[in-house]
Scaffold this active site. Structure first.
Site, mmCIF file in Angstrom:
data_model
loop_
_atom_site.group_PDB
_atom_site.id
_atom_site.type_symbol
_atom_site.label_atom_id
_atom_site.label_comp_id
_atom_site.label_asym_id
_atom_site.label_seq_id
_atom_site.Cartn_x
_atom_site.Cartn_y
_atom_site.Cartn_z
ATOM 1 N N ARG A 152 6.136 -5.816 -10.690
ATOM 2 C CA ARG A 152 5.315 -4.681 -10.231
ATOM 3 C C ARG A 152 5.516 -4.434 -8.736
ATOM 4 O O ARG A 152 5.377 -3.325 -8.255
ATOM 5 C CB ARG A 152 3.834 -4.980 -10.481
ATOM 6 C CG ARG A 152 3.463 -5.108 -11.929
ATOM 7 C CD ARG A 152 1.982 -5.187 -12.123
ATOM 8 N NE ARG A 152 1.311 -4.096 -11.402
ATOM 9 C CZ ARG A 152 -0.007 -3.899 -11.446
ATOM 10 N NH1 ARG A 152 -0.780 -4.700 -12.139
ATOM 11 N NH2 ARG A 152 -0.559 -2.901 -10.784
ATOM 12 N N CYS A 212 -9.329 -6.393 -12.371
ATOM 13 C CA CYS A 212 -8.033 -7.054 -12.586
ATOM 14 C C CYS A 212 -8.249 -8.528 -12.280
ATOM 15 O O CYS A 212 -9.358 -8.967 -11.982
ATOM 16 C CB CYS A 212 -6.973 -6.445 -11.673
ATOM 17 S SG CYS A 212 -7.184 -6.910 -9.963
ATOM 18 N N LYS A 221 5.448 -0.494 -1.563
ATOM 19 C CA LYS A 221 4.796 -0.132 -2.841
ATOM 20 C C LYS A 221 3.473 0.563 -2.556
ATOM 21 O O LYS A 221 3.187 1.635 -3.102
ATOM 22 C CB LYS A 221 4.549 -1.390 -3.660
ATOM 23 C CG LYS A 221 3.589 -1.198 -4.832
ATOM 24 C CD LYS A 221 3.350 -2.453 -5.647
ATOM 25 C CE LYS A 221 2.321 -3.351 -5.102
ATOM 26 N NZ LYS A 221 0.921 -2.976 -5.370
ATOM 27 N N ASN A 222 2.658 -0.031 -1.660
ATOM 28 C CA ASN A 222 1.302 0.486 -1.467
ATOM 29 C C ASN A 222 1.259 1.752 -0.633
ATOM 30 O O ASN A 222 0.229 2.403 -0.543
ATOM 31 C CB ASN A 222 0.407 -0.603 -0.868
ATOM 32 C CG ASN A 222 0.149 -1.700 -1.891
ATOM 33 O OD1 ASN A 222 0.461 -1.532 -3.081
ATOM 34 N ND2 ASN A 222 -0.381 -2.814 -1.447
#
Ligand code: EPZ
Length: 422
Positions: free
Chosen positions: A400, A118, A22-23
């Protein structure tokens, strides 16, 4: 909102395929803005964050096509329609800030909403802005947006990061590929996702040296071309699933896993009594006989122990023999999984950035709340070994960063199912 129910499990066995990172994907996708030729990413993960980044790039005029069930992304920024990244997209995903460097380098100006904080911390972006200023950009903060300008184009400069920042390194690296002259990034992040980005940019024609070390040198070029690039394996998903057999017992092979992606993590697993073997197809993980041993963990930038595996490691240490001390050195508020684990009977004492975990024989299933991406998967791991049933609520956090988690764990024998919410 969906929930996931996990029932205490016996030993696991089988194989879990590990997806693309993902990153890495979240910084590779904005790289399309640097070129007017197509960029194709293969081995892309199927995650909601990737869909959010696609939405953001489309809002700027880029074309993003998702193929082969989302594992191939065909991107093209032949012509951009704007350079403004709107708050209502950016607030959904902080990585949106990674369009700033490429937009500035390509168009000479950009207006990007500040991402805001966040659950795990304030997450400022001052290092991103300082780095681009060192390349001649002018920055103004107004109405919650960064207004960046580089009228004559960016120029090479020396960027000294006061401390390691993955995102700031990525923004600076992308911007420097089109800056006039040479840029040197000092105290740069060394994460495998940075190496992956550099390799992709090089395929596009960038001139980069030193990625993976703390000093990266970039010789700017006039333009970049297209490329096809495979997204590197996700080391955080890998480490997460390596913990499943560690917590439940049994033996699981994580397909695509490589020791070099999780070196510091594997050292801690070894100290805890978990065996890890590199096979031709991945990493085979099994728990030697007897209880897991307590170990101390301090999170650090790569190649140290990754902060993104801290919550998951805590789930393992809750039932270890002895007391473990976990120090979270990267984010200021990354122990929100601790109170939820304590609802399951864990014994954890949190003071500031230090959590002391005294192992108990077994956790007990309970309804728990996911607060952020990695905390949510930590609760699922804890539920796998707990007595009885654990219901993890608000699993949108989970989606996510983890594709098809119930399928991947279910295929190795876990009792896990998703309950669709209203
Ligand atoms: C990346 O976030 C990852 N996200 C994070 O993964 C990961 O935890 C983090 O790197 C550290 O490895 C993506 O790659 C999309 P940083 P990033 O800049 O770039 C402070 C996950 O679970 N800081 O290395 O935002 C910052 O507040 C996510 O997949 C500043 O003060 O992390 C933090 O305390 C969570 N000013 C520390 O530095 C800045 O300008 C490290 O942050 C930038 C960062």
């Amino acid at each position: 909102m969906d929930s996931i129910i996990v029932r205490g499990n016996g030993a696991l066995s089988g194989q879990i395929p590990i997806a693309g990172a993902k990153n890495a994907c979240l910084t590779l996708m904005p790289a399309t803005l640097l070129s007017d030729e197509p960029l194709t990413l293969t081995n892309a993960p199927r995650l909601s964050d990737i869909r959010t980044m696609s939405e953001l790039l489309r809002s700027l005029g880029a074309e993003v096509a998702s193929m082969q069930d989302g594992q191939v992304l065909a991107l093209s920024s032949h012509r951009l329609s704007g350079t403004r990244a709107e708050y209502d997209i950016v607030r959904k995903m902080r990585a949106s800030i990674l369009v700033l460097g490429p937009l500035l380098a390509r168009e000479g100006h950009a207006e990007v909403s500040l991402p805001g904080g966040c659950a795990i911390g304030a997450r400022p972006v001052d290092l991103h802005l300082r780095a681009l200023e060192a390349m001649g950009a002018e920055m103004e903060l107004k109405d919650g947006y960064v207004h960046a300008k580089a009228p004559g184009g960016l120029k090479g400069g020396i960027v000294e990061f006061p401390f390691v920042s993955v995102g700031a390194t990525e923004n600076a690296l992308m911007a420097a590929t089109l800056a006039r002259g040479t840029t040197v990034l000092k105290n740069a992040a060394r994460e495998p996702e940075i190496v992956d980005l550099a390799q992709c940019l090089r395929r596009m024609g960038a001139q980069i040296e030193g990625e993976g070390t703390s000093e990266i040198t970039i010789q700017g070029v006039d333009r970049l071309g297209g490329a096809t690039h495979p997204v590197v394996t996700d080391r955080i998903e890998l480490g997460t699933y390596m913990l499943a057999p560690a917590i439940c017992g049994g033996e699981v092979e994580c397909l695509g896993g490589r020791i070099d992606l999780v070196g510091a993590f594997c050292e801690k697993l070894d100290a805890a009594g978990i065996s890890v073997e590199q096979t031709n197809s991945g990493l085979k993980v099994s728990r030697k006989n007897g209880r897991v041993r307590a170990v101390d963990v301090t999170t650090e930038p790569f190649p140290g122990f990754p902060t993104d595996l801290q919550a998951q490691m805590m789930a393992l240490l809750c039932t270890a023999e002895g007391t473990s001390v976990l120090e979270e050195k990267i984010f200021e508020n990354r122990f929100m999984h601790a109170p939820e684990l304590m609802r399951m009977g864990a014994s954890i004492d949190v003071h500031g950035g230090t959590a002391t975990v005294t192992g108990v024989e077994r956790l007990k299933g309970a309804p728990v709340m996911a607060t952020d991406l990695r905390a949510s998967v930590s609760l699922i791991l804890a539920g796998l070994a707990a007595e009885g049933e654990t219901i993890v609520n608000r699993v949108y956090h989970l989606d996510r960063g983890y594709e098809r988690v119930e399928e991947k764990l279910g295929n190795v024998g876990a009792h896990i199912e998703r309950i669709s919410g209203q």
